[in-house]
Every structure is written in C-alpha cells, then in structure tokens.
Design an enzyme around this catalytic site. Structure first.
Site, PDB file in Angstrom:
ATOM      1  N   ARG A 285      -3.592   2.824   7.207  1.00  0.00           N
ATOM      2  CA  ARG A 285      -3.857   3.535   5.957  1.00  0.00           C
ATOM      3  C   ARG A 285      -3.710   5.040   6.144  1.00  0.00           C
ATOM      4  O   ARG A 285      -4.034   5.581   7.195  1.00  0.00           O
ATOM      5  CB  ARG A 285      -5.259   3.196   5.436  1.00  0.00           C
ATOM      6  CG  ARG A 285      -5.379   1.740   5.014  1.00  0.00           C
ATOM      7  CD  ARG A 285      -6.766   1.389   4.513  1.00  0.00           C
ATOM      8  NE  ARG A 285      -6.807   0.014   4.020  1.00  0.00           N
ATOM      9  CZ  ARG A 285      -7.023  -1.055   4.783  1.00  0.00           C
ATOM     10  NH1 ARG A 285      -7.235  -0.890   6.083  1.00  0.00           N
ATOM     11  NH2 ARG A 285      -7.021  -2.256   4.261  1.00  0.00           N
TER      12      ARG A 285
ATOM     13  N   HIS B 278       3.023  -0.391   7.273  1.00  0.00           N
ATOM     14  CA  HIS B 278       2.858  -1.545   8.156  1.00  0.00           C
ATOM     15  C   HIS B 278       3.757  -1.395   9.375  1.00  0.00           C
ATOM     16  O   HIS B 278       4.844  -0.806   9.289  1.00  0.00           O
ATOM     17  CB  HIS B 278       3.194  -2.837   7.409  1.00  0.00           C
ATOM     18  CG  HIS B 278       2.445  -2.989   6.126  1.00  0.00           C
ATOM     19  ND1 HIS B 278       1.080  -3.106   6.077  1.00  0.00           N
ATOM     20  CD2 HIS B 278       2.871  -3.018   4.837  1.00  0.00           C
ATOM     21  CE1 HIS B 278       0.691  -3.212   4.810  1.00  0.00           C
ATOM     22  NE2 HIS B 278       1.756  -3.157   4.049  1.00  0.00           N
TER      23      HIS B 278
ATOM     24  N   GLU C 136       6.920  -6.722   3.256  1.00  0.00           N
ATOM     25  CA  GLU C 136       6.505  -7.298   1.987  1.00  0.00           C
ATOM     26  C   GLU C 136       7.517  -6.980   0.895  1.00  0.00           C
ATOM     27  O   GLU C 136       8.252  -5.992   0.965  1.00  0.00           O
ATOM     28  CB  GLU C 136       5.112  -6.816   1.583  1.00  0.00           C
ATOM     29  CG  GLU C 136       4.953  -5.325   1.442  1.00  0.00           C
ATOM     30  CD  GLU C 136       3.487  -4.896   1.311  1.00  0.00           C
ATOM     31  OE1 GLU C 136       2.646  -5.379   2.095  1.00  0.00           O
ATOM     32  OE2 GLU C 136       3.207  -4.074   0.426  1.00  0.00           O
TER      33      GLU C 136
ATOM     34  N   HIS D 125       3.692   3.702   1.398  1.00  0.00           N
ATOM     35  CA  HIS D 125       3.748   3.309  -0.002  1.00  0.00           C
ATOM     36  C   HIS D 125       2.356   3.236  -0.610  1.00  0.00           C
ATOM     37  O   HIS D 125       1.343   3.209   0.101  1.00  0.00           O
ATOM     38  CB  HIS D 125       4.471   1.963  -0.165  1.00  0.00           C
ATOM     39  CG  HIS D 125       3.814   0.827   0.564  1.00  0.00           C
ATOM     40  ND1 HIS D 125       4.014   0.583   1.909  1.00  0.00           N
ATOM     41  CD2 HIS D 125       2.962  -0.146   0.137  1.00  0.00           C
ATOM     42  CE1 HIS D 125       3.315  -0.482   2.272  1.00  0.00           C
ATOM     43  NE2 HIS D 125       2.669  -0.934   1.214  1.00  0.00           N
TER      44      HIS D 125
ATOM     45  N   GLN E   7      -0.545   3.440   2.407  1.00  0.00           N
ATOM     46  CA  GLN E   7      -0.498   2.642   3.634  1.00  0.00           C
ATOM     47  C   GLN E   7       0.925   2.382   4.097  1.00  0.00           C
ATOM     48  O   GLN E   7       1.894   2.572   3.368  1.00  0.00           O
ATOM     49  CB  GLN E   7      -1.206   1.307   3.413  1.00  0.00           C
ATOM     50  CG  GLN E   7      -0.623   0.469   2.298  1.00  0.00           C
ATOM     51  CD  GLN E   7      -1.490  -0.751   1.981  1.00  0.00           C
ATOM     52  OE1 GLN E   7      -1.105  -1.876   2.295  1.00  0.00           O
ATOM     53  NE2 GLN E   7      -2.653  -0.514   1.381  1.00  0.00           N
TER      54      GLN E   7
END
Length: 410
Positions: A283, A100, A135, A264, A98
C-alpha cells in the site's frame, strides 16, 4: 455443475445498493457491502450444497480432488490450488493506493519475512504468500480509477497548470528529468515528506486545484479527483502521488489489466474483477493499514507502460464469447451477451476449472447428463475440469449477460 453460495465482504468503502440489487435483496443494505467473492480463497471460500443437503466449501472440494476439479495441468502448475479469484466490486468511496509484486518479488519477499519470523497474519506483513497478484477489472457501470504513472511530460504540463510557490521546485525536478528515474525521484520525495512540510504543501495544491476548476482548465477531472482524495485524507502524501497517475474512466464492458508493479487506486463504480489467488498488497497510502514505503519502492514500475482499455475480442471469428486477453498465467476472463429475443446456444468446454456468473437476465445451463439449471442474475456456478461441456442459452427471451472465469491457458 454446482451452484455457489458466495461470501460478501463488508468493507467500509463499499456500496449499500450494488450487491444487494444484484442478489435480489432489500435495498439499501444495513451496512456497506464491498465485494462478492467467488472461488476457493482460504479467507472466504464459496460454498456448495449437495443434493443430499450436505454443504462443503469449494476449498475443501478442490483439496479433496485437485486433479478432478482443476485438471492435471492446472493442478500441477499451481500446486493443487485454484489459481484465481472472481469478485464483484461495489465501490462507493476510494480504496487505498496500492501495487502488487511480481512472482519473483513475492517469492523473495515471502522467504525473507518467513525467515524474520513475521506472523503471516501480522499487520506489518507484506507477503502472506509467495505468489504474484495480477488483476483485471471489467466495468459493470461507469468505473473510475487511477492506474499507472502518467507520461512525465504530460505530468509536467499538469503540474505547471496548477503551479503554486510550494509546488514549483517539485515540478521543475520532474521537468529536468522527465523519465522513469525522474518519476521515481519525485514520487520518493513526496511519499517521504516530513509531515510538517506535507501539511503546508497539500492545502496549496488543493487550493490550486479549486482555482483550476473555476477557470475550466484542461485537467478538470484530475483536479476533481485530487480534491476528493484530499478531503477524505487531508494529511496523506498519497494525495500528492495521485497527481502522477493516469485518471481513467471505464464504461460498461471496458476492462483494465493491472500487472505487477502498477500503482493504482479504484475510485468509484461496479465491476467484475478477476485476480490471482493471492493476498500480496503493497500500500502507498489513503488507508489506516500498514504502509511500507521502502518495500513499495522495490516493486513499483515507473516505466510508464501504456494502460490500454480492453474491450474484449471474439475467441474465434463470429463467436459470441469474447475474451479479455492479458499476460496473466493465473486467469482468463470472457463474457457473452444476448439481446432480447436472441436464443443462440453457447457451448462452454474447458480442460480446467470454470466459474460462470450471470450479471443480467437469466441463463439456462444445459448439462449432457441432466436438464437445464437456471442461473439467475447474481448467481454463479462451478464447473470442475472433469465435468462435461455445458451449453448456455438465455432464459425467457430476455437480455442476458454471462461472465466466465477460467485458469489461463485452459
């Protein structure tokens, strides 16, 4: 300061031991337990029980008094929302591949899907909210991941080491253009292969990885990873995509920052994770969930930025508290460790919200207006912006480790 009661998310890739051990519950758990959430995420907010026995969610508490709970600057910057979510990750099997979006990509994608009338809870929704989702993952145990595109020249070396008749033309495609555009071309080709072509190529690649391991080649770890993914997902193009990513091993205390556009895949291990309070995930495969290849290609960064392992640095010279510095505006993660017999007090003041998490030993949190509150292993606490600074010290002279989550810049 308020103790938090946190939700456990029972995803299939989770561990039956890590979270139960942390929380002092029987091991193994009846079902996999993948994540422990600490924060005010609408999907599973933490809960607080007040002295009078009443219980409220942290989301309700923040909504009722955003300035008092978050601080004026944080409340204004993030629309009266707690901008981060803190988690424990307990990974027994690989997650989906996935990436972001950036803040601009998320805002544009959200507007586009709202205009198209796609329900926010729909399976094919890419952008349920208009915010970015950077993240940071900080290892509690040895932690394995694929993260970011490997330097193309190194990838060409790898592909030539496991060369097969079916793989050669793809290897030479990248060798002819070993840069971001070449990576984009190869990734796009692989992720869109017709299933018949993919089903012929994947077994060749997996057999070549087995042979590489038998010959003790230079890319043993990478080949083992591809074989693990191929066994679990024998018909998935993302197994080929895994050949293009950096294979990383973190040791306890090491951290990895995943900015927007970074492809990642977390493989195995336990970690503390802090991320922006968003659900935007694009994804790339290894999952039965929605995969939107054109949208994924819109957000991916093929520029091969460095993927440094972060080990944290003191906030000031000689300070016990170390911080993992990133570019994320939504959050900051810091930690402190006390060896056996150490009893130095650590003052934690902040102009914004804080979540404190004890992952080893026990800590006494001393508030100016009351006695110490004991924070045991696996327990966490909420400190609102208008709470006074607290002092933390280890309990009973045993080793102790603390993680602190705050909003960025607080």
């Amino acid at each position: 300061m308020e103790l938090l009661r946190n939700a456990v998310r029972p995803y299939a890739w989770g561990s039956r031991t890590i979270i139960p051990e942390l929380l002092g519950r029987p091991v193994p758990a009846p079902h996999p337990e993948a994540e422990l959430w600490m924060g005010a995420h609408p999907g599973d907010p933490s809960r607080i029980t007040r002295a009078d026995g009443t219980e409220r969610t942290l989301l309700e508490i923040v909504d009722a008094d955003p300035v008092g709970q978050l601080g004026a600057r944080c409340a204004e910057q993030w629309g009266n929302r707690l901008p981060f979510l803190l988690k424990i990750l307990a990974i027994e099997e690989p997650l989906s591949m996935q990436a972001h979006p950036s803040a601009a990509q998320a805002a544009e994608g959200f507007r586009r899907e709202e205009a198209a009338g796609i329900a926010r809870g729909a399976a094919n929704r890419n952008y349920p909210d208009p915010t970015a989702k950077p993240e940071l993952v900080c290892a509690l145990t040895e932690f394995h991941a694929l993260a970011g595109f490997r330097d193309p020249a190194r990838t060409v070396e790898f592909l030539r080491e496991i060369d097969t008749p079916g793989l050669t033309r793809y290897t030479e495609l990248l060798a002819a253009q070993p840069d971001a555009d070449g990576l984009r071309a190869l990734f796009t080709t692989w992720i869109t292969l017709p299933q018949r072509t993919l089903d012929a190529l994947l077994p060749e690649v997996l057999d070549a990885c087995v042979l590489h391991l038998k010959n003790h080649g230079r890319f043993d770890v990478e080949c083992r990873t591809v074989l693990e993914l191929g066994e679990a997902h024998p018909h998935d193009a993302a197994v080929l995509a895994a050949l293009l990513l950096n294979r990383m091993t973190l040791h306890a205390g090491d951290a990895l920052f995943l900015p927007a556009g970074n492809l990642h895949l977390y493989l195995h291990g336990a970690a503390v994770e802090i991320l922006a309070n968003s659900d935007n995930i694009l994804r790339g495969g290894l999952t039965p969930k929605h995969v939107d290849v054109p949208e994924l290609l819109r957000v991916l960064d093929f520029g091969c930025p460095d993927m440094p392992v972060l080990r944290g640095g003191p906030i000031a010279p000689g300070e016990r508290l170390v911080v993992y510095r990133t570019e994320a505006a939504e959050f900051e993660l810091s930690s402190a460790y006390w060896a056996a017999g150490e009893d130095e007090e650590l003052e934690l003041g902040c102009s914004g919200p804080q979540i404190l998490l004890c992952v080893e030993g026990a800590l006494d949190v001393v508030c100016p207006d009351g006695g110490p509150a004991r924070l045991r292993r696996g327990e966490s606490a909420w400190l609102a912006a208008d709470d006074p600074a607290v002092t933390v010290r280890p309990a009973d002279g045993a080793p102790a480790r603390l993680y602190r989550a705050t909003a960025g810049g607080c």
